[in-house]
Design a protein around this motif. Structure first.
Motif, PDB file in Angstrom:
ATOM      1  N   LEU A  32       0.826  -1.207   0.000  1.00  0.00           N
ATOM      2  CA  LEU A  32       0.000   0.000   0.000  1.00  0.00           C
ATOM      3  C   LEU A  32       0.863   1.261   0.000  1.00  0.00           C
ATOM      4  N   ILE A  33       1.922   1.208   0.759  1.00  0.00           N
ATOM      5  CA  ILE A  33       2.818   2.380   0.789  1.00  0.00           C
ATOM      6  C   ILE A  33       3.434   2.617  -0.588  1.00  0.00           C
ATOM      7  N   ILE A  34       3.881   1.518  -1.238  1.00  0.00           N
ATOM      8  CA  ILE A  34       4.479   1.674  -2.581  1.00  0.00           C
ATOM      9  C   ILE A  34       3.440   2.198  -3.562  1.00  0.00           C
ATOM     10  N   ALA A  35       2.224   1.644  -3.489  1.00  0.00           N
ATOM     11  CA  ALA A  35       1.211   1.999  -4.472  1.00  0.00           C
ATOM     12  C   ALA A  35       0.660   3.399  -4.253  1.00  0.00           C
ATOM     13  N   TYR A  36       0.488   3.820  -2.978  1.00  0.00           N
ATOM     14  CA  TYR A  36      -0.218   5.057  -2.710  1.00  0.00           C
ATOM     15  C   TYR A  36       0.658   6.185  -2.161  1.00  0.00           C
ATOM     16  N   VAL A  37       1.886   5.864  -1.879  1.00  0.00           N
ATOM     17  CA  VAL A  37       2.784   6.915  -1.367  1.00  0.00           C
ATOM     18  C   VAL A  37       4.005   7.074  -2.279  1.00  0.00           C
ATOM     19  N   VAL A  38       4.717   5.953  -2.479  1.00  0.00           N
ATOM     20  CA  VAL A  38       5.977   6.041  -3.235  1.00  0.00           C
ATOM     21  C   VAL A  38       5.711   6.405  -4.698  1.00  0.00           C
ATOM     22  N   LEU A  39       4.819   5.675  -5.328  1.00  0.00           N
ATOM     23  CA  LEU A  39       4.587   5.935  -6.750  1.00  0.00           C
ATOM     24  C   LEU A  39       4.014   7.328  -6.992  1.00  0.00           C
ATOM     25  N   SER A  43       5.775  10.243  -9.107  1.00  0.00           N
ATOM     26  CA  SER A  43       5.050  10.891 -10.194  1.00  0.00           C
ATOM     27  C   SER A  43       5.183  12.403 -10.103  1.00  0.00           C
ATOM     28  N   ASP A  44       5.055  12.913  -8.868  1.00  0.00           N
ATOM     29  CA  ASP A  44       5.200  14.353  -8.690  1.00  0.00           C
ATOM     30  C   ASP A  44       6.616  14.810  -9.031  1.00  0.00           C
ATOM     31  N   GLU A  45       7.592  14.029  -8.617  1.00  0.00           N
ATOM     32  CA  GLU A  45       8.981  14.405  -8.889  1.00  0.00           C
ATOM     33  C   GLU A  45       9.277  14.367 -10.394  1.00  0.00           C
ATOM     34  N   LEU A  46       8.663  13.429 -11.101  1.00  0.00           N
ATOM     35  CA  LEU A  46       8.970  13.253 -12.524  1.00  0.00           C
ATOM     36  C   LEU A  46       8.027  14.018 -13.439  1.00  0.00           C
ATOM     37  N   HIS A  47       7.101  14.771 -12.897  1.00  0.00           N
ATOM     38  CA  HIS A  47       6.152  15.526 -13.722  1.00  0.00           C
ATOM     39  C   HIS A  47       5.409  14.608 -14.682  1.00  0.00           C
ATOM     40  N   THR A  51       2.171   4.274 -12.461  1.00  0.00           N
ATOM     41  CA  THR A  51       1.162   3.403 -11.851  1.00  0.00           C
ATOM     42  C   THR A  51       1.609   1.955 -11.979  1.00  0.00           C
ATOM     43  N   ALA A  52       1.014   1.108 -11.094  1.00  0.00           N
ATOM     44  CA  ALA A  52       1.268  -0.328 -11.162  1.00  0.00           C
ATOM     45  C   ALA A  52      -0.063  -1.034 -10.946  1.00  0.00           C
ATOM     46  N   ALA A  53      -0.343  -2.037 -11.720  1.00  0.00           N
ATOM     47  CA  ALA A  53      -1.608  -2.768 -11.586  1.00  0.00           C
ATOM     48  C   ALA A  53      -1.606  -3.628 -10.329  1.00  0.00           C
ATOM     49  N   TRP A  54      -0.456  -4.113  -9.893  1.00  0.00           N
ATOM     50  CA  TRP A  54      -0.386  -4.987  -8.720  1.00  0.00           C
ATOM     51  C   TRP A  54       0.977  -4.818  -8.064  1.00  0.00           C
ATOM     52  N   VAL A  55       0.970  -4.683  -6.748  1.00  0.00           N
ATOM     53  CA  VAL A  55       2.224  -4.575  -5.990  1.00  0.00           C
ATOM     54  C   VAL A  55       2.206  -5.674  -4.943  1.00  0.00           C
ATOM     55  N   TRP A  56       3.264  -6.428  -4.882  1.00  0.00           N
ATOM     56  CA  TRP A  56       3.347  -7.534  -3.915  1.00  0.00           C
ATOM     57  C   TRP A  56       4.718  -7.516  -3.288  1.00  0.00           C
ATOM     58  N   CYS A  57       4.729  -7.675  -1.944  1.00  0.00           N
ATOM     59  CA  CYS A  57       5.998  -7.652  -1.223  1.00  0.00           C
ATOM     60  C   CYS A  57       6.138  -8.933  -0.399  1.00  0.00           C
ATOM     61  N   ASN A  58       7.326  -9.393  -0.215  1.00  0.00           N
ATOM     62  CA  ASN A  58       7.646 -10.553   0.608  1.00  0.00           C
ATOM     63  C   ASN A  58       8.630 -10.102   1.663  1.00  0.00           C
TER      64      ASN A  58
END
Length: 858
Positions: A32-39, A43-47, A51-58
Motif C-alpha cells: 500500500l505504501i508503494i502503491a499510494y505513497v511512493v509511486l 510521479s510528482d517528482e517526474l512531472h 502506476t502499477a496494476a499490482w504490488v506484492w511484497c515478501n
C-alpha cells in the motif's frame, strides 16, 4: 517458579505480535505504501504519472514485485511499461550506508521515446526543472545483479523534415556488481535486434566514481536506408540501400581532469551502399568497402586508419540542363558547401586500395542504370599508401598513389561546352578557412599505368574522336612547398599508331613561376581532324601525318615556346565554303610550304605574359601557326625569295623588260633561276605567266625599232647610234626648211606608213593570240629645245619621223605574248619542270601593267 515460566511466554507473545505486525506491514502495508505513497511521490517528482496494476511484497525475502508498471507523461501518453519489476533488497541495507540490491529484474519492458517538432525529448520532460544549483550527490546504491529481459523500444523523431521511426526488440541487459560509490567497475552486457535484421551487442564495465566506461560494441547489418532522414537533412542525400557492420572497442571518461574518449574499430564492412545526392550535387553512389582498423582519440584529436579497401564503386552524376541560383536566409548561395572548422585533428591512413571504380554521367538518375551510364572516369584498381593529415599546421602527406588502367572520357557538346556534371560548388577560401595558413601538401610519387582517354567533340559535323591509350605517367615530389620542383614523365599511344612523350619540371604551387616542358608527338595521322579542316581551313583533308616537338619555358610568368612541326604528305582537298573558314588562300600557303619530299617543316615560336588576364594560350598557338601559313599564302613570292636564295629586296612576282623588248635581262634571269628552284622543290605548284606592256613606252620603243630597221635598209648596213642620228638628220634635211621663230617640222602630207609586223621565233611558238588593240595615234608630239641655229632638235626630228609610223593593232599584244613565251621557254629550257606546270595565261584586256611578265601561283 510460576513467574519464571510466565516470562518466556510474554517474550514469545511479544515476538509473535512483532512478527504479526512485520508480516502485516510487509505483506499489506508495504504494497500500500508503494502503491499510494511512493509511486505518487515519484510521479510528482517526474512531472508524470507512474502506476502499477499490482504490488506484492515478501518481507521474509525482502523482495517487492510490481506488475504492469506504466509511466505516462503529462498528456497521459505511455512512455514506458514493465510487465513485471522485481526488487530483491539485501538485509545488509539495514546496517550499510546505502541501498544494496541483490537483484533488480525488469521483465518485458517497453519504452517509447519521442522527439517532438520543438526538439524536446519526452523522457527529459519527466525530469524536474533545474534551478541552477549544484546537483545533489548520488545516493549510495549497490546492485549485485540487474537484468532487463526481453524488452522492446520504439523511437520517433518528429523534428526532421521527414519523420524518423525505428524500433528494437529482444532487448536484454545485464549488470553485475555495480556500486555507485565504488571505483571498481560493474560488468554489463547488452544485446538487441530490430525488425530489419540489425543486431547490436555491447559489453564492458562501468563505474560512477569516477564516471568511466569501457567495453566493446558490435554492430551487424545496420540498415543505412532506414536512417535516410538524418542523412537527407544533413548531407542532402538519400540512401536507398546499404549495410554497415563493425566491432569497436571504446573507452569513455568524460568528467576527469583529462577527459578520455577513445575508440578502436575493427572489421568495418560496408556492403551494397546505394545513395543519391539531391543538392547541391545530383549524384548517385554505389559502393562496397572494408576497413580493417580505425583508431580514434577524440580528445587528442588523432585518427589512424589502417587499410581501406573499396570495390565496385560507382559515382554517377546527373546532367543538369539549367542551373538556378538559390539563397538561404542569410543571403548566402544555397549551393555553397558549408564546412565547419576541423579543430586540431590529425589523421593517418596507411593504405587505400580500390578496384573497379567508375565516375559517370546519366540524364535521369531514377531511370538509368549506373552500369549503362556514360563513364567519365573508370579505374580498374587504385592504391594510396602512407597518407598523413594534420590540421595544425594543415599538412597532407602521401607516400604513393597508384592507378592501374584508369580510363577517362571527355566530351565537348554541340554547344561547345564540356559535358561535365553541374556541381556548382562555389569557391571556398581554404586559406581563410584554415586560419590564414595555406595547406601544405606533399605527395612522394604518383604512378599511372596503362591509362586511356576517349575524347569526343560533338560540336563538329561529323564528330571528332581522339583516343589515347597505353599511357604511363610518373610524377615525383608533388608538393606545395615554394621553390620545390616536381618531375613528370609520360608516354602514351595516340590513335593506335602515334606516340607521345612528355617531360616536365615545374613548381606545382605556381607553375607560372618556373616550368620547363617538352612534348614529342610522332606519326600522328591528321585524318580524324578532317572536320576541323573543313570548318576552319575551308578545305577537306585528303591526307597527312605530323611529327611535333614542343618545348616551353616559363620564368616569372613569362612564356617562351618553340614548336617544331613536320607535316608529311599533308594535302588539302576541295573547298568547303565554311562560314568559319580563314579568309586566306590556305591551300596555296600549304603547297608553298610543302617540299619535294612532301614534307612541311615549320618553326613556330611563341611568347606571352601569363599574368595578363587576356592571355589565351591556345589562341596564341593557333595565331602563330596561322601567321606562318598566312605569310606564305598572302606573300608567296616573298616567301619564295626568302626560302630559295633570292634577294628579299627584289619583288619576284614579275620580271621586267626593256620597253619594246622581249629579251630577258640579267636581273630577270636571276629571278627566274630562283623561281625555277622553287617550282622544282614545290612540285604541287602551278605557275601562271601573264605578259604585259606599257602602251606609251612600248609603242615608242617599237616605232623606234621600225625606224632603225628602215634606215638600215636604206643604207644596206646596220646602223650604229651615231649613224642613226645622222640618218635622222639627213632625212629631215631633205624636207623644205621652215622660217620664223616658231618654225617646226612640216607636217607629213602623205599618209603615215604602216609598219610591218615583226614576229620573233618565240612568238611563232606561242599559242596565245593577244586581243586586238585600239588604233595607235598617228603623231607623237615631242618638243625639245631648238638648236642654236633655230632648226628643230634631234628629239623633235626623231619624233616627227616616228610619228609617220603606225603600229598594227596586234603589235603590243604580240609583244606581251612574246615576253610571256620567252619567260616560259627560259623556265623550261633545263627540262626540270613539266610543261603543264608552267602555263601561259590569257592577259586581261588591255594589260597595261608595264613592260613586264607577271606571275601567279595555283
Amino acid at each position: 517458579m510460576k513467574r519464571v515460566i510466565r516470562r518466556p511466554k510474554r517474550w514469545l507473545l511479544a515476538c509473535a505480535i512483532l512478527l504479526a505486525v512485520y508480516l502485516l506491514v510487509g505483506f499489506i502495508g508495504a504494497p500500500l505504501i508503494i502503491a499510494y505513497v511512493v509511486l505518487p511521490r515519484l510521479s510528482d517528482e517526474l512531472h508524470g504519472r507512474i502506476t502499477a496494476a499490482w504490488v506484492w511484497c515478501n518481507p521474509f525475502l525482502l523482495t517487492a514485485t510490481l506488475d504492469e508498471v506504466r509511466v505516462e507523461d503529462q498528456q497521459g501518453e505511455a512512455i514506458a511499461t514493465v510487465e513485471r519489476l522485481t526488487i530483491d533488497v539485501q538485509a545488509a541495507t539495514l546496517w550499510r550506508d546505502g541501498i544494496v540490491l541483490k537483484r533488480l529484474e525488469v521483465d518485458r519492458p517497453g519504452l517509447h521515446v519521442v522527439m517532438d517538432e520543438g526538439h524536446r525529448l519526452n523522457l527529459l520532460q519527466l525530469l524536474p526543472v533545474s534551478d541552477g544549483s549544484a546537483p545533489a550527490t548520488l545516493p549510495r546504491v549497490a546492485v549485485e545483479w540487474l537484468a532487463v529481459i526481453d524488452g522492446q523500444a520504439s523511437y520517433e523523431d518528429l523534428s526532421l523534415e521527414h519523420p524518423f521511426r525505428h524500433s528494437a526488440r529482444s532487448l536484454n541487459f545485464e549488470l553485475n556488481d555495480f556500486d555507485t560509490g565504488s571505483a571498481e567497475p560493474g560488468r554489463y552486457g547488452f544485446e538487441a535486434s530490430t525488425p530489419a535484421g540489425e543486431r547490436f551487442t555491447l559489453d564492458g564495465g562501468v563505474s560512477l566514481t569516477p564516471t568511466r566506461t569501457s567495453g566493446r560494441l558490435i554492430l551487424r547489418d545496420l540498415d543505412l536506408k532506414h536512417y535516410t532522414p538524418y542523412y537527407q537533412s544533413v548531407f542532402e542525400t538519400v540512401v536507398n540501400d546499404g549495410r554497415l557492420s563493425f566491432a569497436a572497442d571504446f573507452e569513455l571518461e568524460p568528467f576527469s581532469p583529462q577527459p578520455i574518449l577513445k575508440a578502436s574499430v575493427r572489421e568495418v564492412s560496408l556492403s551494397s551502399l546505394r545513395a543519391e545526392g539531391t543538392s547541391p550535387i545530383r549524384a548517385r553512389v554505389e559502393l562496397d568497402g572494408m576497413i580493417d582498423r580505425i583508431d580514434a582519440d577524440v580528445m587528442g584529436e588523432t585518427l589512424t586508419i589502417g587499410v581501406v579497401q573499396l570495390s565496385r564503386g560507382r559515382f554517377v552524376f546527373e546532367r543538369l540542363q539549367q542551373a538556378s541560383a538559390r539563397a538561404d536566409e542569410d543571403g548566402v548561395p544555397a549551393d555553397v558547401l558549408r564546412i565547419e572548422s576541423p579543430g586540431q585533428w590529425s589523421a593517418r591512413i596507411e593504405q587505400i586500395s580500390a578496384d573497379d571504380l567508375v565516375v559517370g554521367l546519366v540524364n535521369d538518375l531514377i531511370r538509368d542504370d549506373a552500369d549503362r551510364a556514360d563513364a567519365l572516369v573508370a579505374v580498374k584498381s587504385a592504391a594510396v599508401e602512407g597518407l598523413d593529415a594534420h590540421v595544425d599546421p594543415v599538412t597532407l602527406r602521401v607516400a604513393s598513389i597508384g592507378l592501374d588502367e584508369p580510363a577517362a572520357r571527355l566530351v565537348i557538346t554541340e554547344s561547345e561546352t564540356v559535358d561535365m556534371p553541374d556541381i556548382r560548388l562555389h569557391e571556398i577560401d581554404l586559406t581563410a578557412w584554415l586560419g590564414g595558413q595555406p595547406p601544405q601538401v606533399d605527395v612522394e610519387s604518383i604512378t599511372i599505368t596503362n591509362a586511356a582517354l576517349d575524347a569526343a567533340d560533338r560540336s563538329q559535323e561529323p564528330d571528332v574522336r581522339l583516343q589515347i591509350d597505353q599511357a604511363n605517367v610518373t610524377i615525383e615530389k608533388l608538393t606545395s612547398q615554394p621553390e620545390t620542383y616536381a618531375q613528370l614523365t609520360a608516354d602514351a599511344r595516340v590513335q593506335d599508331s602515334a606516340r607521345a612523350v612528355v617531360t616536365a619540371r615545374l613548381i606545382p604551387i605556381d607553375f607560372r613561376q618556373s616550368t620547363e616542358l617538352s612534348l614529342t608527338l610522332s606519326s600522328f595521322s591528321l585524318l580524324p581532324l578532317d572536320p576541323y579542316s573543313e570548318r576552319y581551313l575551308g578545305h577537306d583533308l585528303k591526307s597527312g601525318t605530323v611529327q611535333l616537338k614542343v618545348h616551353y619555358n616559363i620564368a616569372n610568368h613569362q612564356l617562351s615556346g618553340e614548336h617544331e612541326i613536320d607535316l608529311d604528305r599533308f594535302y588539302l582537298g576541295d573547298a568547303t565554303n565554311s562560314p568559319d573558314r580563314l579568309q586566306l588562300p590556305v591551300k596555296l600557303g600549304v603547297d608553298l610550304l610543302r617540299d619535294i619530299n612532301e614534307h612541311i617543316n615549320l618553326h613556330v615560336p611563341i611568347k606571352g605574359d601569363l599574368s595578363d588576364p587576356e592571355f589565351d594560350f591556345g589562341a596564341v598557338i593557333v595565331r602563330a601557326v596561322v601567321n606562318t601559313v598566312g605569310k606564305a599564302a598572302l606573300s608567296p613570292f616573298a616567301f619564295i625569295a626568302s626560302s630559295f636564295g633570292g634577294s628579299e629586296d627584289q619583288d619576284h612576282s614579275f620580271v621586267a623588260f626593256e620597253p619594246g623588248s622581249d629579251r630577258l635581262g640579267p636581273l630577270a634571269e636571276d629571278k627566274l633561276a630562283v623561281l625555277e628552284r622553287a617550282m622544282t622543290q614545290r612540285p604541287q605548284l602551278t605557275l601562271s605567266i601573264t605578259g604585259s606592256y606599257d602602251p606609251a613606252a612600248d609603242a615608242l620603243a617599237l616605232r623606234r625599232t621600225i625606224l632603225k630597221d628602215e634606215l638600215a635598209a636604206e643604207r644596206a648596213e646596220p646602223l650604229s647610234h651615231h649613224d642613226y642620228r645622222v640618218a635622222i638628220q639627213e632625212r629631215f634635211a631633205a624636207e623644205p626648211a621652215a622660217t620664223g621663230p616658231d618654225a617646226r617640222p612640216k607636217p607629213q602630207t602623205t599618209a603615215p606608213r604602216q609598219a610591218p609586223v615583226r614576229r620573233s621565233p618565240i612568238r611563232e611558238r606561242s599559242p596565245v593570240r593577244p586581243p586586238p588593240r585600239p588604233e595607235a595615234p598617228e603623231r607623237i608630239a615631242v618638243r625639245s629645245p631648238a638648236s642654236a641655229e633655230g632648226r628643230p632638235s634631234f628629239a623633235e626630228q626623231e619624233a616627227a619621223a616616228l610619228a609617220d609610223i603606225v603600229l598594227p593593232e596586234t603589235a603590243l599584244p604580240d609583244l606581251a605574248a612574246r615576253r610571256a613565251a620567252a619567260v616560259r621557254d627560259a623556265l623550261l629550257q633545263n627540262e626540270q619542270l613539266p610543261q603543264d606546270r608552267v602555263r601561259l595565261a590569257t592577259p586581261a584586256t588591255p594589260p597595261q601593267d608595264g613592260p613586264k611578265v607577271i606571275f601567279s601561283l595555283e
